[in-house]
Design an enzyme around this catalytic site. Structure first.
Site, short mmCIF file in Angstrom:
data_model
loop_
_atom_site.label_atom_id
_atom_site.label_comp_id
_atom_site.label_asym_id
_atom_site.label_seq_id
_atom_site.Cartn_x
_atom_site.Cartn_y
_atom_site.Cartn_z
N GLU A 37 -4.31 -1.60 10.08
CA GLU A 37 -3.87 -0.30 9.53
C GLU A 37 -5.00 0.71 9.42
O GLU A 37 -4.77 1.92 9.47
CB GLU A 37 -3.21 -0.50 8.17
N PHE A 70 6.20 -9.38 -3.97
CA PHE A 70 5.45 -9.68 -2.75
C PHE A 70 5.02 -8.39 -2.05
O PHE A 70 5.84 -7.49 -1.86
CB PHE A 70 6.32 -10.54 -1.82
N GLN A 71 3.78 -8.31 -1.68
CA GLN A 71 3.19 -7.13 -1.04
C GLN A 71 3.38 -5.86 -1.85
O GLN A 71 3.58 -4.78 -1.30
CB GLN A 71 3.73 -6.97 0.39
N LYS A 83 11.61 0.59 -0.49
CA LYS A 83 12.47 0.07 0.56
C LYS A 83 13.96 0.36 0.32
O LYS A 83 14.70 0.66 1.25
CB LYS A 83 12.26 -1.45 0.69
N MET A 139 -29.65 2.53 11.33
CA MET A 139 -30.09 3.51 10.34
C MET A 139 -30.64 2.81 9.10
O MET A 139 -31.62 3.25 8.51
CB MET A 139 -28.93 4.44 9.97
#
Lengths: 163, 583
Positions: free
Chosen positions: B49, B111-112, B161, B487
């Site tokens: 993602e 969940f999630q 959802k 760097m």
């Protein structure tokens, strides 16, 4: 009350999450919010948040500008205590055995407060006044033994112009 | 009830003109993915993602249109936090749609589940949890409006959802598309100021006309405001030299005689010194970033400041301006030009020829320099960049990650066109370049797109080359492989007595060529200077799949000039090759 406190009056949309957005801007900079009062205005689409913070002037300016960027913030004004009317409500339960009860009743009378509940050895008092007057009453009640004390945080409006 | 929330969401995106969504589905966002099958919107399926977010950013950088990413709840949402923070720092217009667990499950550790609006509050211009299906079209309209107007930025819309799932009665709704007027009246607290205050504009014109040593300090706001043309007009009218910050590379052409290039910690001597000695800085859409100012109390000590920005919070945030102007850079510059002309043309302005000559003198004395490698040595990164620049089309879009390779790219590329430089400025996000280049290529398929990456950065997001290969997005990647977090190594060498702590990465592990080939790319390893040009030419000819060139570069090479942290810009170190030249 800290010496360099500022009072901000923030007009916001009355909706979920707005208070979290406003308080987060103080929290991320490590500024403590001294007191906070939130309620809908006469137009219930909007709420007014009165927030008292202990911040220097320069960072406060930046916080105010950042607050202004929040989509749900409509308007912010800093209320100078000299140019505003301020009130706060305090409820306090104090030990009041028979031998001192008279003194306490006299004291709350002097402050124009009220007795809102009476127990065998306790009194519950309320006072809505200028925040500094609440400080005074609190100091005077402390020797009697304060059991519980709750203040609402100040609310404020600009003084009316009289010319 | 004539539709459901999921269909309404996709239809809203279509009506907002969205052509492409970068995303990855999951449980909570599933119902929104179903109508995508029937939509003309292209979906690019990413492998992580974070890649979706940076692709959306790259798309926005290259096109000026808002990038759109869509991910699921919980880990999908947390994985896109870095791109949100990146877009917020660099004012990139982006709309991110996240799935959320059904409303009745919110707050139950489902969940999630995570508190997406809470987590992203500080890294978005705005975010919103939508709680009713019928509110979806308005939420999407608001998101695009907020993301693209005023100071642009990322907006996140969190969609539970149940309000998009046609199996759930909570998703049933009647379609209604809000008008522009509906959108603005729904946000009484959001009214960006675009027109500068006429009195301030006049004051600015007077300061410009009376300055002897003025510099235009152009920032990313020029590009956001589509003000490159106006900036050029202002510079040519007044003859005032222009520095372009890291976020403004390309906003003013590098080949223009008035262009001084990049200022700041790794800016060139002339850009840094001209700002230091200026008597007037005309800051246009720039924000006095610490990497530009160096130690603040020694920054441009003699300069008056005109500061133009669409975000009022930028004015006075770092340096108090003498003339603050809130407004859109393009509109304000156009007004300043009018005000300058009203003052009476060139005769009415101070002669800045001596200043221009002084600046040219610095340019001649302190050009960017490096020492070419000897036979058998590792490549010099600067040489690779010069070859890449000279052998690629002039309007090539260049993305970079963060670190030495980013600074060298900014220094050595010639940015002669706006919207050709895609990088992570404010947040400094390693791993930005591969996905950002992919997003830029999706937005500008007509352009050659190169990502210049470091080996450290490449390892963070390389998997998106699988996306590029699968989706036939022919980006080109140049890895400057010096086997170090370069760097950080440079700072340890300079400021930590060469005590190298956890910066060595190995040149051979991973095998970048095999890795790239496994991801469906054509890959070449380049080790000697005479191979550099031919390899680049070959890469530029490939247009049907991604290409990865791995250049083995010299780890001891450091980025110069450098203003060391905590010092003022007067203490700029031009590097060992020029130290000792008379100043």
């Amino acid at each position: 009350m800290p010496p360099k406190y500022h009072v901000l009056s923030v007009l916001v949309e009355n909706r979920a999450g707005v208070l979290a957005r406003v308080s987060a801007l103080f929290a991320r900079r490590g500024y403590n919010i001294y007191s906070l009062a939130v309620a809908p205005t006469d137009d219930e689409r909007f709420s007014r948040i009165t927030v008292v913070v202990d911040v220097e002037q320069a960072p406060l300016e930046q916080v105010v500008k950042q607050l202004n960027k929040l989509i749900h913030v409509i308007k912010i004004s800093e209320l100078d205590p000299r140019d505003s009317v301020e009130r706060e409500l305090m409820l306090v339960t104090v030990k009041a055995p028979a031998e001192v009860r008279g003194q306490i009743i006299e004291l709350i009378g002097v402050f124009d407060g009220r007795i809102i509940d009476v127990g065998h050895d306790e009194l519950a008092l309320s006072l809505d006044e200028h925040p500094e007057r609440l400080d005074d009453l609190e100091d005077l009640l402390r020797p009697f033994g304060i059991i519980d004390l709750q203040r609402t945080g100040r609310v404020a409006l600009p003084k009316l112009e009289r010319s | 009830m004539n539709t459901n929330g999921g269909q309404a969401l996709i239809k809203s995106l279509e009506l907002e003109g969205v052509e492409v969504i970068f995303g990855l589905p999951g449980g909570a966002i599933l119902p929104v993915y179903d109508p995508i099958l029937d939509s003309p919107i292209r979906h690019v399926l990413v492998r992580h993602e974070q890649g979706a977010g940076h692709m959306a950013e790259g798309f926005a950088h290259a096109t000026g249109r808002p990038g759109v990413a869509m991910v699921t709840s919980g880990p999908g949402a947390t994985n896109i936090v870095t791109p949100l923070a990146d877009a917020y720092m660099d004012s990139i217009p982006m709309v991110v749609i996240t799935g959320q667990v059904p409303l009745p499950s919110i707050g139950t550790d489902a969940f999630q589940e995570c508190d997406t609006v809470g987590i992203t509050r500080g890294v978005t211009k705005h975010n919103e949890l939508v709680t009713r299906a019928e509110d979806i079209p308005m939420a999407i309209r608001q998101a695009f409006h907020i993301a693209t107007t005023g100071r642009p930025g990322p907006v996140l819309v969190d969609i539970p959802k149940d309000i998009v799932d046609p199996m759930n009665p909570a998703s049933a709704m009647n379609w209604h598309w809000p008008t522009d007027a509906d959108v603005s009246s729904s946000m009484p607290g959001y009214k960006p100021t675009t027109k500068g205050h006429p009195k301030k504009i006049k004051e600015a014109a007077v300061l410009i006309a009376t300055a002897r040593q003025p510099v235009i300090y152009a920032g990313g706001g020029i590009l956001k405001a589509r003000a490159a043309e106006a900036l050029r007009e202002l510079a040519e009218l007044t003859g005032i030299p222009v520095v372009t910050t890291l976020m403004a590379r390309g906003a003013f052409p590098d080949d223009h005689e008035l262009c001084l290039g990049m200022p700041g910690m790794h800016g060139n001597y002339t850009a840094v010194t001209a700002m230091q000695q200026a008597d007037l800085l005309i800051a246009l859409g720039s924000r006095f970033d610490d990497r530009v100012t160096g130690k603040l109390d020694g920054f441009a000590p003699g300069a008056k400041i005109i500061h133009v920005d669409i975000d009022p919070a930028e004015l006075g945030k770092v340096r108090r301006p003498d003339v603050p102007i809130v407004g859109d850079c393009r509109l304000v510059i156009e007004e300043i030009i009018k005000a300058l002309n009203a003052l009476g043309g060139q005769q009415s302005r101070m002669d800045i020829t001596p200043w221009r000559q002084q600046v040219s003198g610095w340019q001649e004395q302190y050009p960017l320099v490096y020492e070419q490698s000897q036979d058998g040595d590792l490549l010099k990164p600067q040489y690779v960049l010069e070859q890449l620049r000279d052998r690629s089309p002039a309007d090539t879009i260049v993305a970079s990650g963060v670190g030495q390779h980013q600074m060298w790219t900014s220094q050595y590329w010639k940015f002669n066109y706006p919207y050709t430089w895609v990088n992570s400025g404010g947040l400094g996000t390693m791993g930005f370049s591969v996905p950002a280049a992919i997003g830029a290529k999706v937005g500008r398929p007509d352009r050659t797109v190169w990502a210049v990456d470091g080996d450290g950065c490449f390892q963070m997001t390389a998997q998106e080359l699988v996306t590029a290969a699968t989706e036939r997005i022919p980006v080109k990647i140049a890895i400057l492989n010096n086997a170090y977090l370069g760097m950080v190594r440079q700072w340890q060498e300079m400021f930590y007595e060469e005590r190298y702590s956890e910066v060595y990465l190995s040149p051979d592990l991973p095998d970048y060529v095999k890795w790239a080939e496994a991801m469906g790319c054509i890959a070449l390893r380049v080790e000697s200077p005479d191979e550099v040009g031919p390899a680049i030419d070959k890469a530029n000819e490939i247009n049907d799949r991604p290409v990865v060139l791995e250049f083995r570069t010299d780890a001891s090479e450091k980025v110069f000039p450098m203003v060391s942290p905590g010092t003022t810009n007067d203490q700029i170190d031009v590097g060992p090759l020029q130290n000792g030249l008379g100043r």
